[in-house]
Design an enzyme around this catalytic site. Structure first.
Site, mmCIF file in Angstrom:
data_model
loop_
_atom_site.group_PDB
_atom_site.id
_atom_site.type_symbol
_atom_site.label_atom_id
_atom_site.label_comp_id
_atom_site.label_asym_id
_atom_site.label_seq_id
_atom_site.Cartn_x
_atom_site.Cartn_y
_atom_site.Cartn_z
ATOM 1 N N CYS A 81 38.136 2.209 0.882
ATOM 2 C CA CYS A 81 38.649 3.490 -0.240
ATOM 3 C C CYS A 81 37.815 4.120 -0.397
ATOM 4 O O CYS A 81 37.272 5.331 0.476
ATOM 5 C CB CYS A 81 39.682 2.669 -1.193
ATOM 6 S SG CYS A 81 41.188 4.226 -1.609
ATOM 7 N N HIS A 177 42.565 -1.660 0.802
ATOM 8 C CA HIS A 177 41.871 -2.810 0.262
ATOM 9 C C HIS A 177 42.175 -4.067 0.155
ATOM 10 O O HIS A 177 42.480 -4.820 -0.158
ATOM 11 C CB HIS A 177 42.220 -2.759 -1.191
ATOM 12 C CG HIS A 177 41.921 -1.753 -2.281
ATOM 13 N ND1 HIS A 177 40.340 -1.039 -2.628
ATOM 14 C CD2 HIS A 177 42.148 -0.252 -2.142
ATOM 15 C CE1 HIS A 177 40.401 -0.235 -3.229
ATOM 16 N NE2 HIS A 177 41.486 0.558 -2.719
ATOM 17 N N GLU A 179 40.429 -6.466 0.443
ATOM 18 C CA GLU A 179 39.699 -7.392 -0.412
ATOM 19 C C GLU A 179 41.209 -8.495 -1.344
ATOM 20 O O GLU A 179 40.888 -9.303 -2.266
ATOM 21 C CB GLU A 179 38.481 -7.408 -1.179
ATOM 22 C CG GLU A 179 38.982 -5.796 -2.815
ATOM 23 C CD GLU A 179 39.257 -4.921 -1.818
ATOM 24 O OE1 GLU A 179 39.446 -4.879 -0.575
ATOM 25 O OE2 GLU A 179 39.241 -3.931 -2.571
HETATM 26 N N1 GLN Z 1 40.189 7.651 -5.234
HETATM 27 C C1 GLN Z 1 39.480 6.715 -5.454
HETATM 28 C C2 GLN Z 1 37.882 7.560 -5.247
HETATM 29 O O1 GLN Z 1 37.990 9.465 -4.991
HETATM 30 C C3 GLN Z 1 39.216 6.066 -4.449
HETATM 31 C C4 GLN Z 1 40.015 4.842 -5.507
HETATM 32 C C5 GLN Z 1 40.057 3.384 -4.060
HETATM 33 O O2 GLN Z 1 38.648 2.909 -4.388
HETATM 34 N N2 GLN Z 1 40.903 2.311 -5.005
HETATM 35 O O3 GLN Z 1 36.796 7.326 -5.209
#
Ligand code: GLN
Length: 198
Positions: A81, A177, A179
């Site tokens: 992410c 994610h 995890e």
């Molecule tokens: N939108 C977040 C960012 O710009 C990422 C979201 C996340 O890691 N769950 O870093």
């Protein structure tokens, strides 16, 4: 046999969950907050969280350049992410100037930050993942997607018509994610990549 020493960038985000997941996947995970700690690990996992906040701390702690140098030097890495955003070579909607997410160029790709929309648009579902027999239950939280990949980049999973898991050599990234689920297959894949490099 002891597992590979894998760092988890511990500036912001879901650090604890990744330390536990790597441990379950057979690695010896350690937190990385300082330059010496980065120098001492074989590989690095960059967790989800907020890429602009992580970038701000990378600047403050003077870790961005050493990290980019290790990636250029072939250090294995996995970003989930926000971590995927940071591993990109180009970021769309990176944030306001001076506070924007830093592209560390671990993978030759353009990533769109917050591509799936805001928090209310977070969703989860089964996603086919190249090399895994059963689909992955993917949890997307204000997730990015990949808009462009370079020639050496392999797409491992797609959602909403866009790549959401990619790999270039020793560097792996997912928009979702793993995890937060009990499934350790993605972490095991990363640990295997690190072992193969050793
Ligand atoms: N939108 C977040 C960012 O710009 C990422 C979201 C996340 O890691 N769950 O870093």
């Amino acid at each position: 046999m002891s597992g590979p020493r894998i760092g988890v960038l511990a500036l912001q985000g879901d650090v604890r969950e990744h330390l536990a997941a790597l441990n379950e996947a057979g690695a010896e995970p350690v937190s990385v907050r300082r330059r010496e700690e980065l120098d001492a690990v074989e590989a690095l996992l960059i967790p989800g969280g907020e890429s602009t906040a992580i970038s701000h701390l990378l600047r403050e702690l003077e870790l961005a350049d050493p990290l980019r140098a290790r990636l250029a030097d072939g250090m294995p890495a996995y970003g989930s992410c926000a971590g995927m955003i940071l591993l990109a070579s180009d970021i769309i909607d990176a944030g306001v100037q001076g506070r924007a997410a830093i592209p560390l160029s671990g993978i030759d790709m353009t990533v769109r930050r917050n591509a799936f929309g805001r928090q209310v648009n977070s969703f989860e579902g089964a996603v086919d993942f190249d090399g895994l027999d059963e689909p992955v239950h993917a949890v997307f939280i204000r997730a990015p997607w990949v808009e462009r990949i370079g020639p050496g980049v392999r797409v491992l999973a797609e959602a909403a018509g866009h790549p959401v898991a990619v790999r270039q050599g020793r560097v792996l990234a997912t928009s979702f994610h793993p995890e937060v689920t009990g499934d350790r297959r993605i972490h095991r894949l990363f640990v295997d990549i690190v072992r193969d490099c050793a």
